[in-house]
Each structure stands twice: as C-alpha cells, then as structure tokens.
Design an enzyme around this catalytic site. Structure first.
Site, PDB file in Angstrom:
ATOM      1  N   ASP A  14     -60.621   9.105 -67.668  1.00 53.95           N
ATOM      2  CA  ASP A  14     -61.793   9.269 -67.029  1.00 53.95           C
ATOM      3  C   ASP A  14     -62.070   8.151 -66.438  1.00 53.95           C
ATOM      4  O   ASP A  14     -61.627   7.050 -66.621  1.00 53.95           O
ATOM      5  CB  ASP A  14     -62.894   9.760 -68.366  1.00 53.95           C
ATOM      6  CG  ASP A  14     -64.246   9.496 -67.917  1.00 53.95           C
ATOM      7  OD1 ASP A  14     -64.690  10.193 -66.992  1.00 53.95           O
ATOM      8  OD2 ASP A  14     -64.854   8.800 -68.603  1.00 53.95           O
ATOM      9  N   ASP A  16     -66.001   6.843 -65.324  1.00 53.90           N
ATOM     10  CA  ASP A  16     -67.262   6.184 -65.727  1.00 53.90           C
ATOM     11  C   ASP A  16     -67.210   5.867 -67.128  1.00 53.90           C
ATOM     12  O   ASP A  16     -67.117   6.898 -67.932  1.00 53.90           O
ATOM     13  CB  ASP A  16     -68.477   7.015 -65.410  1.00 53.90           C
ATOM     14  CG  ASP A  16     -68.936   7.038 -64.048  1.00 53.90           C
ATOM     15  OD1 ASP A  16     -68.777   6.020 -63.573  1.00 53.90           O
ATOM     16  OD2 ASP A  16     -69.560   7.827 -63.457  1.00 53.90           O
ATOM     17  N   SER A 183     -77.358  13.069 -63.416  1.00 56.64           N
ATOM     18  CA  SER A 183     -77.258  14.306 -62.856  1.00 56.64           C
ATOM     19  C   SER A 183     -76.232  15.218 -63.994  1.00 56.64           C
ATOM     20  O   SER A 183     -75.902  14.554 -64.806  1.00 56.64           O
ATOM     21  CB  SER A 183     -76.200  14.175 -61.617  1.00 56.64           C
ATOM     22  OG  SER A 183     -75.157  13.691 -61.882  1.00 56.64           O
ATOM     23  N   ASP A 185     -73.108  18.418 -63.700  1.00 58.17           N
ATOM     24  CA  ASP A 185     -72.184  19.201 -62.974  1.00 58.17           C
ATOM     25  C   ASP A 185     -72.293  20.541 -63.242  1.00 58.17           C
ATOM     26  O   ASP A 185     -72.449  20.889 -64.561  1.00 58.17           O
ATOM     27  CB  ASP A 185     -70.682  18.817 -63.206  1.00 58.17           C
ATOM     28  CG  ASP A 185     -70.582  17.308 -62.676  1.00 58.17           C
ATOM     29  OD1 ASP A 185     -71.178  16.851 -61.722  1.00 58.17           O
ATOM     30  OD2 ASP A 185     -69.680  16.522 -63.327  1.00 58.17           O
TER      31      ASP A 185
END
Ligand code: M1P
Length: 252
Positions: A14, A16, A183, A185
C-alpha cells in the site's frame, strides 16, 4: 528469513501509511533503503487506492514506472506491468450512465446540504474504475486536510455519508472504503485491492505474495487483500514498521 529467489516472491505495498506518511512524499532514507536493499531481493509492486498521478506525487515521479515490477493504481483497476499499462476497468461501463448519474446527483445533493467548518473544491473525483468522494473538497490545503481529518474522527462525517449511500443504493453494485484522511472510495463489489491479484494470478506464479498495509480493519481499503488467503499479511502503522518487517523478512 525468506530463501526464495527474486522471481519467486512478490512484495505488494500500500502507499499511504506504508511507504509514505499519509499524502506525503516518501522519505529519502526509506527510498534509498527500498531501492538498494529490497528491490534486488524481491519482485515489488504497489497497490494503492489513489490514481497514478497521486502515486507519482508521493513516490517522487515517473521513475516508479522503472523501479516497480507492478503498479496498481485505483486498487489494481488500472494494471501497469514493467512500466506499461496492460489493462484497466471502467466504472461507467459497469454501472451505465443512468445509474451513475443517479448516484452522482445524490452525492451532490447530500454534500450541498452538509454543514462543515470549511468546504473547498472538487468533492467528487471521477477515476477509471472508481469514484473518490471528499466532503471537504480535495482542493483543501494540508492544514485544512489535517483539521478535517480530526473533525471527521469526532463527528463521523464520512461514516454517516457511507451509511446513507449504502441505504439509498442498496440495489446498485457498489461498495465503499476509507483509504485515506479526508475522502472515501466507491467501486463495484470485488473491485477492492484483491482486484490486483486477478492480474497476478492470470499471468504469474509466485511462491509467496506478501502484502503490507495499514488500513487493515473492516471498512479500510487494505482489509480485503489483507485477509485474502492468497497473501501473507503484514500490518504496519508507519513506513518505519514496513522497514523493520522487510529487514527481518529478507534478512537485510
Ligand atoms: O491511498 C489511500 C487514499 O488516498 C487518498 O485519500 P485522502 O485524500 O482521503 O487522504 C485518495 O486518493 C483515496 O482514493 C485513496 O484511497
């Protein structure tokens, strides 16, 4: 310590929280360690929730196309192998324009009625295989981002919105995951990070596939690939954890 040859072991990361701190650039010492020590010993790939542009921003530009054997932006809904795009998924083809607009209109209406301490621009980012929804707006500054992340921890803005969308679009093939700070997804069921394994399985045969990620709890965007029986999972909190585990795993 792994005794496998480079072409027998795949390490998937991954971005972040795993290779970088959230939405920041990879640290030079970590990058040096990664390319000089890890890359010669194992096949390496990244699988992030973000699109390719954000991966370039965080991992120091287009050189990642040469450095990584696999790059999987948008959970692997875009597939890049040896620096070349070899496939991608389209959310508009999958959902159809009518459903897509029903969804987007609902999101815009919901956000227009939402009161937050501040709002900026770009509330919905339309990508290849997913949409990214950001209540504060992606154009916020780093300070505004950190402030909203804190506010969201206390008020559950994103969770409440996901609950509302889940109820309203129960009839539509969509699921939601929180991969970052501000945010979430949105993509069809199964288009989570395990999607990249479809590509790997189809064309390759690794003895071991390791996955390193931080958002491994249910609802986080590393969860599905983390619990997938095809991967050996490594939970990390920061790039320092990633480095420690790699040092042990590869005997560096
Ligand atoms: O890679 C994790 C997430 O990074 C960004 O999230 P945020 O801007 O909320 O910190 C987004 O690119 C998101 O799509 C992605 O999952």
């Amino acid at each position: 310590m792994s005794k496998l040859e480079r072409n027998e072991i795949l390490l998937l990361f991954d971005v972040d929280g795993t290779l970088t701190f959230p939405r920041t650039v990879i640290k030079p010492e970590f990058e040096e360690f990664f390319y000089s020590k890890v890359q010669p010993r194992a096949t390496i790939g990244i699988v992030g929730g973000s699109d390719l542009e954000k991966m370039f921003e965080q991992l120091n530009g287009k050189k990642i196309l040469e450095k990584f054997d696999f790059i999987f932006p948008e959970n692997g809904l875009v597939q890049i192998e040896a620096g070349k795009e070899v496939g991608k998924q389209s959310i508009q083809e999958h959902l159809g324009e009518k459903t897509l607009q029903r969804f987007i209109n609902y999101v815009l209406k919901y956000l227009s009625e939402l009161e937050l301490p501040i709002k900026r621009g770009t509330f919905l980012e339309f990508r290849n295989g997913m949409m990214n929804i950001c209540p504060i707006g992606r154009q916020c500054t780093r300070e505004e981002r950190n402030m909203f992340a804190e506010y969201d921890n206390q008020h559950g803005v994103r969770k409440a919105m996901i609950n509302a969308l889940t109820r309203e679009f129960a009839d539509v093939d969509l699921t939601y995951s929180i991969g970052g700070q501000i945010s979430f997804d949105v993509f069809p069921h199964g288009w989570d990070k395990t999607y990249c394994l479809r590509h790997i399985e189809k064309f390759h045969n690794f003895e071991e596939i390791h996955f390193f990620g931080d958002k491994t709890e249910p609802g986080g965007n590393d969860y599905e690939i983390f619990v997938d029986p095809r991967t050996i999972e490594h939970k990390v909190e920061t790039p320092d954890d990633t480095r420690r585990i790699l040092t042990e795993l590869l005997g560096l």
